[in-house]
Write a protein that holds these residues in place. Structure first.
Motif, PDB file in Angstrom:
ATOM      1  N   GLU A  40       0.807  -1.252   0.085  1.00 10.41           N
ATOM      2  CA  GLU A  40      -0.113   0.165   0.161  1.00 10.41           C
ATOM      3  C   GLU A  40       0.895   1.367  -0.295  1.00 10.41           C
ATOM      4  OE1 GLU A  40      -2.399  -0.430   3.113  1.00 10.41           O
ATOM      5  OE2 GLU A  40      -3.789  -1.697   2.457  1.00 10.41           O
ATOM      6  N   ARG A  41       2.020   1.104   0.695  1.00 14.50           N
ATOM      7  CA  ARG A  41       2.764   2.367   0.727  1.00 14.50           C
ATOM      8  C   ARG A  41       3.384   2.659  -0.423  1.00 14.50           C
ATOM      9  NH1 ARG A  41       3.820   4.285   5.669  1.00 14.50           N
ATOM     10  NH2 ARG A  41       3.577   3.051   7.705  1.00 14.50           N
ATOM     11  N   ALA A  42       3.979   1.661  -1.291  1.00 16.97           N
ATOM     12  CA  ALA A  42       4.589   1.905  -2.581  1.00 16.97           C
ATOM     13  C   ALA A  42       3.400   2.210  -3.488  1.00 16.97           C
ATOM     14  CB  ALA A  42       4.989   0.508  -3.042  1.00 16.97           C
ATOM     15  N   ALA A  43       2.170   1.633  -3.286  1.00 13.86           N
ATOM     16  CA  ALA A  43       1.214   2.116  -4.519  1.00 13.86           C
ATOM     17  C   ALA A  43       0.607   3.562  -4.316  1.00 13.86           C
ATOM     18  CB  ALA A  43       0.002   1.028  -4.159  1.00 13.86           C
ATOM     19  N   VAL A  44       0.682   4.191  -3.066  1.00 13.95           N
ATOM     20  CA  VAL A  44       0.229   5.384  -2.828  1.00 13.95           C
ATOM     21  C   VAL A  44       1.208   6.259  -3.441  1.00 13.95           C
ATOM     22  CG1 VAL A  44       0.515   7.212  -1.069  1.00 13.95           C
ATOM     23  CG2 VAL A  44      -0.832   5.163  -0.553  1.00 13.95           C
ATOM     24  N   HIS A  45       2.453   5.946  -3.768  1.00 15.38           N
ATOM     25  CA  HIS A  45       3.382   6.916  -4.406  1.00 15.38           C
ATOM     26  C   HIS A  45       3.307   6.287  -5.855  1.00 15.38           C
ATOM     27  CE1 HIS A  45       4.497   9.006  -0.652  1.00 15.38           C
ATOM     28  NE2 HIS A  45       4.316   7.897  -0.126  1.00 15.38           N
ATOM     29  N   GLY A  46       2.594   5.792  -6.354  1.00 14.65           N
ATOM     30  CA  GLY A  46       2.628   5.152  -7.974  1.00 14.65           C
ATOM     31  C   GLY A  46       3.839   4.262  -8.161  1.00 14.65           C
ATOM     32  N   GLY A  47       4.229   3.368  -6.926  1.00 14.35           N
ATOM     33  CA  GLY A  47       5.442   2.510  -7.042  1.00 14.35           C
ATOM     34  C   GLY A  47       4.799   1.050  -6.954  1.00 14.35           C
ATOM     35  N   THR A  48       5.984   0.158  -7.218  1.00 13.47           N
ATOM     36  CA  THR A  48       5.475  -1.410  -7.016  1.00 13.47           C
ATOM     37  C   THR A  48       6.367  -1.787  -6.052  1.00 13.47           C
ATOM     38  OG1 THR A  48       7.219  -1.669  -8.673  1.00 13.47           O
ATOM     39  CG2 THR A  48       5.045  -1.045  -9.488  1.00 13.47           C
ATOM     40  N   LEU A  49       5.933  -3.095  -5.456  1.00 18.04           N
ATOM     41  CA  LEU A  49       6.598  -3.701  -4.378  1.00 18.04           C
ATOM     42  C   LEU A  49       6.438  -5.317  -4.633  1.00 18.04           C
ATOM     43  CD1 LEU A  49       7.201  -3.136  -0.843  1.00 18.04           C
ATOM     44  CD2 LEU A  49       6.099  -5.444  -1.371  1.00 18.04           C
ATOM     45  N   ALA A  50       7.493  -5.899  -4.660  1.00 14.64           N
ATOM     46  CA  ALA A  50       7.607  -7.662  -4.770  1.00 14.64           C
ATOM     47  C   ALA A  50       8.273  -8.202  -3.702  1.00 14.64           C
ATOM     48  CB  ALA A  50       8.178  -7.901  -6.266  1.00 14.64           C
ATOM     49  N   ALA A  51       7.555  -9.184  -3.399  1.00 21.99           N
ATOM     50  CA  ALA A  51       8.195 -10.214  -2.215  1.00 21.99           C
ATOM     51  C   ALA A  51       7.993 -11.505  -2.216  1.00 21.99           C
ATOM     52  CB  ALA A  51       7.508  -9.652  -0.831  1.00 21.99           C
ATOM     53  N   GLY A  52       9.113 -12.206  -2.022  1.00 18.00           N
ATOM     54  CA  GLY A  52       8.965 -13.625  -2.282  1.00 18.00           C
ATOM     55  C   GLY A  52      10.145 -14.189  -1.935  1.00 18.00           C
ATOM     56  N   PRO A  53      10.297 -15.671  -2.383  1.00 14.89           N
ATOM     57  CA  PRO A  53      11.472 -16.420  -2.211  1.00 14.89           C
ATOM     58  C   PRO A  53      12.675 -16.061  -3.112  1.00 14.89           C
ATOM     59  CG  PRO A  53       9.486 -17.977  -2.175  1.00 14.89           C
ATOM     60  CD  PRO A  53       9.037 -16.565  -2.754  1.00 14.89           C
ATOM     61  N   ALA A  54      13.721 -15.774  -2.688  1.00 10.07           N
ATOM     62  CA  ALA A  54      14.907 -15.555  -3.433  1.00 10.07           C
ATOM     63  C   ALA A  54      15.621 -16.704  -4.092  1.00 10.07           C
ATOM     64  CB  ALA A  54      15.990 -14.752  -2.484  1.00 10.07           C
ATOM     65  N   THR A  55      16.021 -16.364  -5.313  1.00 11.21           N
ATOM     66  CA  THR A  55      16.816 -17.508  -5.783  1.00 11.21           C
ATOM     67  C   THR A  55      17.879 -17.829  -5.291  1.00 11.21           C
ATOM     68  OG1 THR A  55      16.251 -16.440  -8.271  1.00 11.21           O
ATOM     69  CG2 THR A  55      18.090 -18.179  -8.068  1.00 11.21           C
ATOM     70  N   GLY A  56      18.041 -19.260  -4.841  1.00  4.43           N
ATOM     71  CA  GLY A  56      19.120 -19.840  -4.194  1.00  4.43           C
ATOM     72  C   GLY A  56      18.877 -19.686  -2.577  1.00  4.43           C
ATOM     73  N   GLY A  57      17.659 -19.469  -2.148  1.00  7.62           N
ATOM     74  CA  GLY A  57      17.302 -19.368  -0.868  1.00  7.62           C
ATOM     75  C   GLY A  57      17.117 -18.232  -0.237  1.00  7.62           C
ATOM     76  N   GLY A  58      16.209 -18.165   0.913  1.00 10.12           N
ATOM     77  CA  GLY A  58      16.212 -17.017   1.533  1.00 10.12           C
ATOM     78  C   GLY A  58      15.079 -16.437   0.990  1.00 10.12           C
ATOM     79  N   PHE A  59      14.782 -14.839   1.262  1.00 13.15           N
ATOM     80  CA  PHE A  59      13.649 -14.158   0.924  1.00 13.15           C
ATOM     81  C   PHE A  59      14.181 -12.743   0.743  1.00 13.15           C
ATOM     82  CE2 PHE A  59       9.602 -12.126   1.492  1.00 13.15           C
ATOM     83  CZ  PHE A  59       8.504 -13.173   1.152  1.00 13.15           C
ATOM     84  N   VAL A  60      13.363 -12.324  -0.231  1.00 13.73           N
ATOM     85  CA  VAL A  60      13.763 -10.884  -0.966  1.00 13.73           C
ATOM     86  C   VAL A  60      12.396  -9.881  -1.031  1.00 13.73           C
ATOM     87  CG1 VAL A  60      13.488 -11.624  -3.230  1.00 13.73           C
ATOM     88  CG2 VAL A  60      14.823  -9.716  -2.648  1.00 13.73           C
ATOM     89  N   VAL A  61      13.004  -8.856  -0.638  1.00 20.04           N
ATOM     90  CA  VAL A  61      11.661  -7.535  -0.659  1.00 20.04           C
ATOM     91  C   VAL A  61      12.312  -6.521  -1.539  1.00 20.04           C
ATOM     92  CG1 VAL A  61      10.326  -6.139   0.328  1.00 20.04           C
ATOM     93  CG2 VAL A  61      10.533  -8.127   1.505  1.00 20.04           C
ATOM     94  N   SER A  62      11.752  -6.293  -2.739  1.00 19.72           N
ATOM     95  CA  SER A  62      12.227  -5.253  -3.467  1.00 19.72           C
ATOM     96  C   SER A  62      11.013  -4.152  -3.826  1.00 19.72           C
ATOM     97  CB  SER A  62      12.935  -5.471  -4.994  1.00 19.72           C
ATOM     98  OG  SER A  62      11.824  -6.553  -5.632  1.00 19.72           O
ATOM     99  N   ALA A  63      11.280  -2.862  -3.801  1.00 21.53           N
ATOM    100  CA  ALA A  63      10.277  -1.874  -4.270  1.00 21.53           C
ATOM    101  C   ALA A  63      10.886  -0.997  -4.886  1.00 21.53           C
ATOM    102  CB  ALA A  63       9.742  -1.356  -2.719  1.00 21.53           C
ATOM    103  N   ARG A  64       9.991   0.074  -5.710  1.00 17.97           N
ATOM    104  CA  ARG A  64      10.489   0.856  -6.711  1.00 17.97           C
ATOM    105  C   ARG A  64       9.422   2.082  -6.446  1.00 17.97           C
ATOM    106  NH1 ARG A  64      10.213   3.371 -11.537  1.00 17.97           N
ATOM    107  NH2 ARG A  64      12.047   3.966 -12.534  1.00 17.97           N
ATOM    108  N   LEU A  65       9.952   3.243  -5.999  1.00 16.79           N
ATOM    109  CA  LEU A  65       9.185   4.566  -5.687  1.00 16.79           C
ATOM    110  C   LEU A  65       9.631   5.474  -6.804  1.00 16.79           C
ATOM    111  CD1 LEU A  65       9.310   4.263  -1.723  1.00 16.79           C
ATOM    112  CD2 LEU A  65       7.507   3.179  -3.378  1.00 16.79           C
ATOM    113  N   PRO A  66       8.849   5.904  -7.846  1.00  9.64           N
ATOM    114  CA  PRO A  66       9.174   6.828  -8.575  1.00  9.64           C
ATOM    115  C   PRO A  66       9.383   8.117  -8.021  1.00  9.64           C
ATOM    116  CG  PRO A  66       7.448   5.743  -9.413  1.00  9.64           C
ATOM    117  CD  PRO A  66       7.420   5.253  -7.975  1.00  9.64           C
ATOM    118  N   LEU A  67      10.211   9.107  -8.484  1.00 15.31           N
ATOM    119  CA  LEU A  67      10.284  10.478  -7.954  1.00 15.31           C
ATOM    120  C   LEU A  67       9.427  11.448  -8.671  1.00 15.31           C
ATOM    121  CD1 LEU A  67      14.220  10.314  -6.724  1.00 15.31           C
ATOM    122  CD2 LEU A  67      12.205  10.235  -5.321  1.00 15.31           C
TER     123      LEU A  67
END
Length: 386
Positions: A359-386
């Motif tokens: 929701e925070r990312a969407a408010v600023h027109g951005g995107t967020l992805a969260a899920g298992p990382a390649t090779g193990g672990g977990f990754v959260v990545s977000a992009r917030l346009p300026l």
């Protein structure tokens, strides 16, 4: 909210209308006494019968008009001379045009035209005019028709004016309801925002406190100095969490502006230091402070990193290493990755924390992805346009 009566300053109230109608009827009946004094009992009787129904003309305009018209027709047969009661006819026409449906008003007007011809004829007979011709009938007929037409026109204009004002009032009320709805939605959005803020503060602060408390418990027996340092970290974290909670709760209180500075992108470094002080292994790649980023975007990035590190502490396991990367270009890009067991932890990826980050990312027109990382672990990545 103003009432509809407030929007019609020319309209009498119900009580005033009743008194006006009573005075009108009383005045006409007083004039009808002249027929008694003149020795015209039939004219007086018909006048009373025509005038009295006007007491109910506002709520029963059409029946009252029919009654007045019927009595006027009988009077035309029985009496030759004009009577005071005939003044009730244009009043009844006005009432139909003002208070009844449009078709009834038109019907009353047509009946009035017919009555004008009949009344003019009977008057000429009563005056002893002799032969009745169009020439001597026209002045009486036109005069009576003009009175009936004026009464109908005034009533129709009053009805049209009231309908127009009522439509304006209805639109204003609708606009006011829409404004209230917008205020309600804005308040709901603000409550949701505060709830997300509270979740971030509580989840992050308590996770640090729990991890530190567990470490202090194990270290107390072997190295009391470590336990003392850990308790100091717990105390500091608790105070910071309480301070921010008070700021958020202040937004809900009257008289508290809640204008304490909110964290921004430059404060992500403090999150990393705090996580390291709590015993987590964190590798960070952060932009050099200060950064020229809008406050809203900076706060969103800070909260995303905060929630992601909280999830690392809760799900990745004690031996996990977290990597935090934040870059600023045409957009703020955030990535928090760990090599722990977060990928294997039971989760549908739709927890409250992840929902809040999206929701925070969407408010600023951005995107967020969260899920298992390649090779193990977990990754959260977000992009917030300026």
């Amino acid at each position: 909210m103003p009432t509809r009566m407030d929007q019609h300053p020319w309209r009498l109230g119900p009580r005033s209308q009743r008194w006006f109608d009573r005075l009108l009827v009383a005045g006409l009946l007083l004039l009808a006494v002249g027929h008694v004094l003149a020795g015209q009992p039939a004219s007086a009787l018909f006048s009373v019968a025509e005038v009295v129904p006007l007491l109910w003309r506002r709520h029963h305009a059409w029946p009252v008009f029919l009654a007045v018209a019927a009595i006027s027709a009988m009077q035309a047969v029985a009496v030759d001379e004009p009577t005071v009661g005939q003044l009730a006819f244009p009043v009844a026409v006005w009432s139909v045009a003002r208070c009844a449906p449009r078709w009834q008003g038109v019907a009353a007007l047509l009946v009035g035209y017919a009555g004008a011809v009949v009344a003019a004829t009977r008057w000429l007979v009563g005056f002893g005019a002799g032969e009745i011709t169009a020439g001597n009938l026209a002045p009486y007929g036109v005069t009576i028709s003009a009175i009936v037409t004026a009464a109908w026109a005034l009533g129709s204009a009053a009805q049209s004016r009231e309908k127009y004002v009522d439509s304006l009032v209805a639109r204003a009320e609708q606009a006011e309801r829409m404004a209230e709805r917008e205020v309600e939605l804005a308040a709901r959005d603000e409550r949701s925002r505060i709830a997300r803020e509270m979740h971030d503060v509580v989840a992050h602060g308590l996770s640090v406190i729990v991890v530190q408390a567990d470490g202090a418990r194990y270290a107390a027996a072997k190295d009391p100095d470590v336990a003392v340092d850990t308790l100091a970290t717990i105390s500091t974290t608790g105070r910071e969490a309480l301070t921010e909670m008070r700021r958020l709760l202040g937004l809900l209180r009257d008289g508290d502006t809640g204008v304490a500075p909110q964290p921004g992108l430059d404060d992500v470094r403090h999150l990393v230091d705090e996580a390291r002080a709590a015993g987590a292994r964190v590798v960070a790649d952060l932009p050099q402070a200060p950064t020229d980023v809008a406050d809203g975007v900076g706060l969103a990035a800070y909260r995303i990193v905060q929630e992601a590190l909280t999830n690392v502490r809760k799900h990745a396991g004690p031996a996990a290493t977290a990597s935090v990367r934040v870059s600023v270009g045409r957009a703020v890009e955030v990535e928090v990755r760990d090599d722990g067991r977060g990928a294997a932890a039971p989760s549908d990826g739709h927890g409250l924390g992840l929902v809040g980050m999206r929701e925070r990312a969407a408010v600023h027109g951005g995107t967020l992805a969260a899920g298992p990382a390649t090779g193990g672990g977990f990754v959260v990545s977000a992009r917030l346009p300026l």
